[in-house]
Each structure stands twice: as structure tokens, then as C-alpha cells.
Design a protein around this motif. Structure first.
Motif, mmCIF file in Angstrom:
data_model
loop_
_atom_site.group_PDB
_atom_site.id
_atom_site.type_symbol
_atom_site.label_atom_id
_atom_site.label_comp_id
_atom_site.label_asym_id
_atom_site.label_seq_id
_atom_site.Cartn_x
_atom_site.Cartn_y
_atom_site.Cartn_z
ATOM 1 N N THR A 327 -13.628 8.000 4.521
ATOM 2 C CA THR A 327 -12.705 6.920 4.863
ATOM 3 C C THR A 327 -13.521 5.784 5.462
ATOM 4 O O THR A 327 -14.284 5.997 6.403
ATOM 5 N N LYS A 339 -7.245 2.483 11.822
ATOM 6 C CA LYS A 339 -6.553 2.902 10.593
ATOM 7 C C LYS A 339 -7.348 3.970 9.854
ATOM 8 O O LYS A 339 -6.786 4.929 9.312
ATOM 9 N N SER A 340 -8.671 3.811 9.820
ATOM 10 C CA SER A 340 -9.504 4.772 9.086
ATOM 11 C C SER A 340 -9.472 6.145 9.745
ATOM 12 O O SER A 340 -9.471 7.174 9.055
ATOM 13 N N LYS A 343 -6.178 7.734 8.745
ATOM 14 C CA LYS A 343 -6.229 8.203 7.355
ATOM 15 C C LYS A 343 -7.056 9.481 7.248
ATOM 16 O O LYS A 343 -6.696 10.419 6.538
#
Length: 373
Positions: A327, A339-340, A343
Motif C-alpha cells: 500500500t 489512508k494507506s 487500507k
């Protein structure tokens, strides 16, 4: 028995990833039936060619011949003009050791090295040379075309971007290969319990004596979206940089969420990796090696340790095996980093049976094929 002489300008023992890779490669050469000898300069105060010292430091038991050679040159002794003295000392030591070896009984050996100068002087003697190129430089750009002209020379590049950057002639391509780093699978324990939401960064805290954006990771934990959910472990040295980061963490009142652990032994480092859920790959974009040519050892350790991987979005990271499972986030973007991590939390780890090709045993078997071509 086939003979490998790993001739290097590296210093042992050392926590640097390149020395870990060297010892690990030699361990698996020995496992695959090769008579292995490591020759290196005794250029630092703690340099040692005692087998028990290196076995303890690097956690291996194989019988590897060690030969430490005197280093009567200024690098490692004089602290001024380090880059210039490194080059000066590297060249002179390399030339001298090659001249000494060709007068002895090493003619039948395959010489394996990561030193462009050693590879150059060996190639000038028309010896069997396997040069493993890990980065680019102006000197390497000059020497590599001369090294490969020797019909007994072969070159392994660490990734395809690095290979292409040298733009070597097609007539040499049969003696040129690309091969990423590998992981020593034997260091891993199947019974390590993971701490969910633990994030880890492993590696030298400085790269080419410059900062690696570790402060960005620390500062990210000022945001409660991270600090409420995750914990961060930073494993690596040098100690003076670890102490500086430790003070920075305390200054920002983050010591309950962020730990600068310092350098650990191989086995303890692997345990810390296996206890974590997410592994980080981070560097700054001010160095071409970091952005395009690296194949970090810790990445393969993260994968084999069952971690999800989050990496700054550089071409080198996109070039790694299983890169589709990484990611990515934009450099220095807090929002993208958060956000990564979210995820990555939902990604499935890659199962061990799919990771056989990234083990050091598989890597050495491929190198043996290259040697015997």
C-alpha cells in the motif's frame, strides 16, 4: 568442491544491511555445497576475523573460512574528508589484495564481490568474477563497462531499473542478470504472537549520512487518528541518531505510542518484525538510489514475517516482488499515510508457500546457476 571467494571492502562485524546480506549469502553458499572463504580488510577497531565472533553476531553456525587482511590506509582512522579517503583507501587496498591473490592458489576460485574496484582489478587479470551491483555512481558507470568486457565476468543487478540505467551493450546481456535481495527463512519462528496495530520500521536511521524522514513518521502520531489506534516501533541505529530521535519523541510527548528501540541482533530484530502487523518502507526523494534502485532487505523480512507493507510511492518500491500487495502513500503526505495504513489493515498477508522464491536459499541456487552458465 566448487570454491567461492567473497572478496570485499566491507568491515565485519557490522549492523549494516550490506554485511548482513553478505554473511547470509555465504551461509547459503555453504549449505549448497560450496567451499566458501570471506576476505575483508581489518579497517575498524572492532573488525574481527574470528569465526565465533561473526557466528554470534550474525546468528549462523556454518563453517566459513575468514581471512582479515591488514588495512594500512587512512579510511576508518582519519575522520576528515571521509568520502575522499574512502575512495583512496578502497582503490589501493583492492589493487593490493588482488595482486597478492593472483600470486597464490586462488586462480580456480570464483570471486564474488560488491566492490566495483575489486571487480575491476580482478577482471583485468581475466579471472572468474561475479560482481553484484547494488547502486549507481559516476565511478560505477565508468568501471562496469570495463568489468563486463572480461569474458569471465558476470554482473548481477539488484533491480531492473538499476540494470537499465547502465545501458550495457546487447552482446554482454547473456552475462548480466537481475536478482533482488532475499530473506533468511531460518531466522523466523512460527510461534510468535502478533500485536495487532503495531507498526514497525527497521533499518539504518541514516542513509548516506542523511536523515531518512523518520521525523515524518513520529510527527504523524500527533494526529489522534493514528495515536488512538496504532503503535510505532523504530528499530535501528546508529545509537547517536536513536538517542536524538528518542529525545524528539519525548519532546512531543509521544513516548507511550512511539519507541526508538535502537539496533538489535538479527534474531531479536526478526522477533520484533514478527510481532508487528505493518512494516514501513520510507526514504527521502533526494537520492536516486532510494527512489529507483533499492531492494531493501527489510521488505523481504516483512513479507516472510507475515506483515502488511506500507511504502512511500517510489519507483524502486513499485519494482519489488509482490509489489501489488504494497500500500503506497505520497512522500510527506499525512493524509495519504493515514489512508494507506487503513487500507493495509484490511489486506491479507501473503502465505508462506508463495514466498519460496524470495528466500535466500532460492536466491543462492539462482546465483549458482549464473556462476555455472
Amino acid at each position: 568442491m566448487s570454491k567461492i571467494c567473497y572478496l570485499t571492502y566491507q568491515s565485519f562485524p557490522s549492523v549494516k544491511a550490506n554485511t548482513i546480506q553478505t554473511i547470509s549469502n555465504l551461509k547459503y553458499f555453504a549449505r549448497n555445497g560450496y567451499d566458501v572463504e570471506l576476505i575483508f580488510p581489518l579497517r575498524e577497531k572492532n573488525s574481527s576475523d574470528k569465526l565465533e565472533d561473526l557466528q554470534k553476531f550474525y546468528s549462523f553456525s556454518e563453517d566459513i573460512k575468514l581471512r582479515g587482511v591488514k588495512h594500512n590506509y587512512p579510511f576508518g582512522k582519519v575522520l576528515l574528508f571521509e568520502k575522499l579517503l574512502f575512495l583512496f583507501s578502497h582503490v589501493l587496498w583492492s589493487k593490493k589484495i588482488v595482486n597478492n591473490l593472483i600470486k597464490s592458489n586462488y586462480i580456480d576460485y570464483t570471486f564474488f564481490t560488491r566492490s566495483e574496484w575489486i571487480a575491476y582489478f580482478l577482471s583485468q587479470q581475466k579471472l572468474n568474477v561475479l560482481y553484484e551491483c547494488h547502486q549507481s555512481s559516476k565511478i560505477k558507470k565508468l568501471l562496469v563497462p570495463l568489468i563486463i568486457k572480461n569474458k569471465k565476468s558476470k554482473i548481477i543487478f539488484l533491480n531492473e531499473n538499476l540494470n537499465k540505467s547502465f545501458n550495457l551493450k546487447k552482446k554482454f546481456h547473456s552475462r548480466i542478470s537481475t536478482l533482488h535481495n532475499g530473506v533468511d527463512s531460518e531466522l523466523f519462528d512460527e510461534n510468535i504472537e502478533k500485536n495487532i496495530n503495531d507498526i514497525i520500521f527497521v533499518g539504518n536511521l541514516l542513509r548516506f549520512n542523511k536523515k531518512r524522514d523518520i521525523e515524518f513518521l513520529i510527527n504523524s502520531f500527533k494526529d489522534t487518528r493514528l495515536s488512538k489506534k496504532y503503535n510505532l516501533k523504530i528499530v535501528g541505529g546508529p545509537e547517536n541518531e536513536r538517542m536524538r530521535l528518542g529525545k524528539y519523541i519525548e519532546k512531543n510527548n509521544l513516548e507511550n505510542k512511539v519507541k526508538a528501540i535502537g539496533g538489535l541482533g538479527r534474531k531479536d530484530t526478526i522477533i520484533e518484525i514478527q510481532k508487528s502487523e505493518i512494516g514501513l518502507l520510507i526514504n527521502t526523494s533526494d537520492n536516486l538510489h532510494s527512489t529507483h534502485y533499492t531492494s531493501p532487505l527489510k521488505y523481504f523480512e516483512y513479507l516472510y514475517g507475515g506483515l502488511k507493507v506500507v511504502a512511500v510511492d517510489f519507483p524502486a518500491h513499485r519494482n519489488l516482488p509482490f509489489s501489488d500487495n504494497i500500500t503506497y502513500f505520497s512522500e510527506n503526505s499525512l493524509e495519504d499515510f493515514i489512508k494507506s495504513l487503513e487500507k493495509a489493515s484490511y489486506k491479507q498477508k501473503i502465505e508462506k508457500d508463495k514466498l519460496k522464491d524470495i528466500t535466500l536459499d532460492s536466491r543462492i541456487k539462482r546465483i549458482i546457476e549464473i556462476i555455472e552458465m
